[in-house]
Design an enzyme around this catalytic site. Structure first.
Site, PDB file in Angstrom:
ATOM      1  N   ASN A 103      49.440  58.500 -16.873  1.00  0.00           N
ATOM      2  CA  ASN A 103      48.752  57.670 -17.868  1.00  0.00           C
ATOM      3  C   ASN A 103      47.573  58.376 -18.541  1.00  0.00           C
ATOM      4  O   ASN A 103      47.278  58.102 -19.699  1.00  0.00           O
ATOM      5  CB  ASN A 103      48.272  56.381 -17.176  1.00  0.00           C
ATOM      6  CG  ASN A 103      47.202  55.670 -17.970  1.00  0.00           C
ATOM      7  OD1 ASN A 103      47.474  54.996 -18.951  1.00  0.00           O
ATOM      8  ND2 ASN A 103      45.942  55.846 -17.554  1.00  0.00           N
ATOM      9  N   VAL A 138      43.515  66.391 -14.852  1.00  0.00           N
ATOM     10  CA  VAL A 138      44.886  66.834 -15.131  1.00  0.00           C
ATOM     11  C   VAL A 138      44.939  68.170 -15.869  1.00  0.00           C
ATOM     12  O   VAL A 138      46.019  68.743 -16.035  1.00  0.00           O
ATOM     13  CB  VAL A 138      45.705  65.753 -15.894  1.00  0.00           C
ATOM     14  CG1 VAL A 138      45.762  64.450 -15.105  1.00  0.00           C
ATOM     15  CG2 VAL A 138      45.162  65.517 -17.301  1.00  0.00           C
ATOM     16  N   TYR A 155      46.277  65.542 -36.375  1.00  0.00           N
ATOM     17  CA  TYR A 155      47.185  66.634 -35.976  1.00  0.00           C
ATOM     18  C   TYR A 155      47.273  66.811 -34.462  1.00  0.00           C
ATOM     19  O   TYR A 155      48.347  66.737 -33.873  1.00  0.00           O
ATOM     20  CB  TYR A 155      46.744  67.953 -36.643  1.00  0.00           C
ATOM     21  CG  TYR A 155      46.982  67.936 -38.129  1.00  0.00           C
ATOM     22  CD1 TYR A 155      48.172  68.422 -38.667  1.00  0.00           C
ATOM     23  CD2 TYR A 155      46.036  67.388 -39.003  1.00  0.00           C
ATOM     24  CE1 TYR A 155      48.416  68.378 -40.034  1.00  0.00           C
ATOM     25  CE2 TYR A 155      46.270  67.327 -40.365  1.00  0.00           C
ATOM     26  CZ  TYR A 155      47.460  67.825 -40.873  1.00  0.00           C
ATOM     27  OH  TYR A 155      47.704  67.762 -42.218  1.00  0.00           O
ATOM     28  N   SER A 181      53.174  58.097 -26.612  1.00  0.00           N
ATOM     29  CA  SER A 181      52.696  57.261 -27.719  1.00  0.00           C
ATOM     30  C   SER A 181      53.711  57.303 -28.846  1.00  0.00           C
ATOM     31  O   SER A 181      54.389  58.327 -29.026  1.00  0.00           O
ATOM     32  CB  SER A 181      51.361  57.797 -28.230  1.00  0.00           C
ATOM     33  OG  SER A 181      50.992  57.145 -29.424  1.00  0.00           O
TER      34      SER A 181
END
Ligand SMILES: NC(=O)c1ccc[n+]([C@@H]2O[C@H](COP(=O)([O-])OP(=O)(O)OC[C@H]3O[C@@H](n4cnc5c(N)ncnc54)[C@H](OP(=O)(O)O)[C@@H]3O)[C@@H](O)[C@H]2O)c1
Length: 284
Positions: free
Chosen positions: A124, A99, A196, A178
């Site tokens: 995903n 990706v 971070y 998330s």
């Protein structure tokens, strides 16, 4: 403000305190959280063509497994397949789909065109570095990698299928982001900061998904940001010590929770950020 059924109601937010949330779910015997099978309705996915990125392991593999079980036609993409994915009996496995590749559309579209458009795209694939990042230990290379995979990656894949006309009318794009991407929840979930790059990547993924939802609304395409819940996978192995206190589940259960929420996605509730553990919204 619409709820998951598209009815006009006030938003109901889930709680940011994960151990307290899990304890409360047990106290009140919340079956949506504790026993998804009691409410599970995957019927709308039957016969649908569903593309899952990162289908070779973890939640992606469990999603592919569950979708095959409920009668969906699954296209699993991955960088490299696995014996578990090979054994599933999905309709198509497309290997070599990284990706982070700016040219990923060429490969993906070439493989998908002959088999036709998809009804549901599940973005995903993701990455969470193992080490905890603090201000003293920031890893800028890893930060960029997480942002590339988790935030830009889903846009590369989504743009590829949209621009090639490879989504059916009224298609759905599920963005597996998330709760770590919720800025509002940092005071409770990260009272001392840390992580971070990962949390930035998921906040950016939420923004990308929200903008996609706005742009694709007129085409009838629904885009929803889904927190898949806390799942026992390679990614969360580093949190093994808190799996049981915080309600981590086998990815087979996590997959059902995600499929449940995909079933509830519609154009009236596009652009929401949903916690698949309890089906409630997460604040940005
Ligand atoms: N597990 C949880 O509790 C949890 C909680 C919140 C959100 N999530 C999200 O859920 C998704 C799945 O997580 P998981 O727990 O299943 O993670 P995982 O076990 O680490 O699996 C990650 C998947 O993403 C793929 N991937 C990583 N980098 C990629 C790239 N550059 N191109 C294509 N695929 C790539 C991996 O493929 P390779 O085998 O090639 O590396 C693998 O299939 C992620 O987006 C994650 O952030 C998980």
């Amino acid at each position: 403000m619409g709820n998951r059924n598209g009815k006009a109601t006030k938003s109901e937010y889930t709680s940011p305190d994960q151990p307290a949330r899990f304890a409360e779910h047990k106290r009140t015997n919340n079956v949506r959280v504790l026993d998804i099978d009691k409410v599970y309705d995957p019927s709308s996915l039957k016969g649908k063509r569903v593309l899952v990125t990162g289908a070779n392991r973890g939640i992606g593999l469990s999603l592919a497994t569950e979708l095959v079980a409920v009668g969906a036609k699954v296209i699993g993409t991955c960088r490299t397949t696995s014996k578990e994915l090979d054994a599933l009996g999905v309709d198509q496995i497309i290997e070599g789909i990284d990706v982070t590749d700016n040219d990923v559309a060429t490969k993906l579209v070439a493989a998908l065109k002959p088999t036709g458009p998809v009804d549901v795209l599940i973005n995903n694939a993701g990455y969470f570095m193992v080490e905890v990042e603090t201000v003293e230990s920031m890893n800028f290379e890893e930060e960029m990698k997480m942002i590339d995979i988790c935030a830009v990656g889903p846009l590369r894949i989504s743009a590829a299928v949209v621009n090639a006309g490879l989504l059916t009318p009224n298609a759905k794009i599920a963005m597996i982001t998330s709760q770590g991407g919720s800025i509002s929840w940092r005071e409770v979930q990260n009272p001392d900061g840390c992580d971070y790059g990962h949390h930035m990547s998921k906040a950016a993924a939420n923004m990308g998904g929200k903008l996609l939802a706005q742009e694709l609304k007129s085409k009838g395409i629904t885009v929803t940001m889904l927190h898949p819940g806390f799942n026992k996978t390679d990614m969360t192995k580093k949190y093994e010590h808190i799996w049981e206190v915080e309600g981590a589940v086998d990815a087979s259960i996590g997959a059902k929770r995600v499929v449940q929420e995909i079933g509830l996605m519609n154009i009236e509730n596009t652009g929401k950020f949903i916690n698949c553990e309890d089906g409630l919204e997460i604040p940005w």
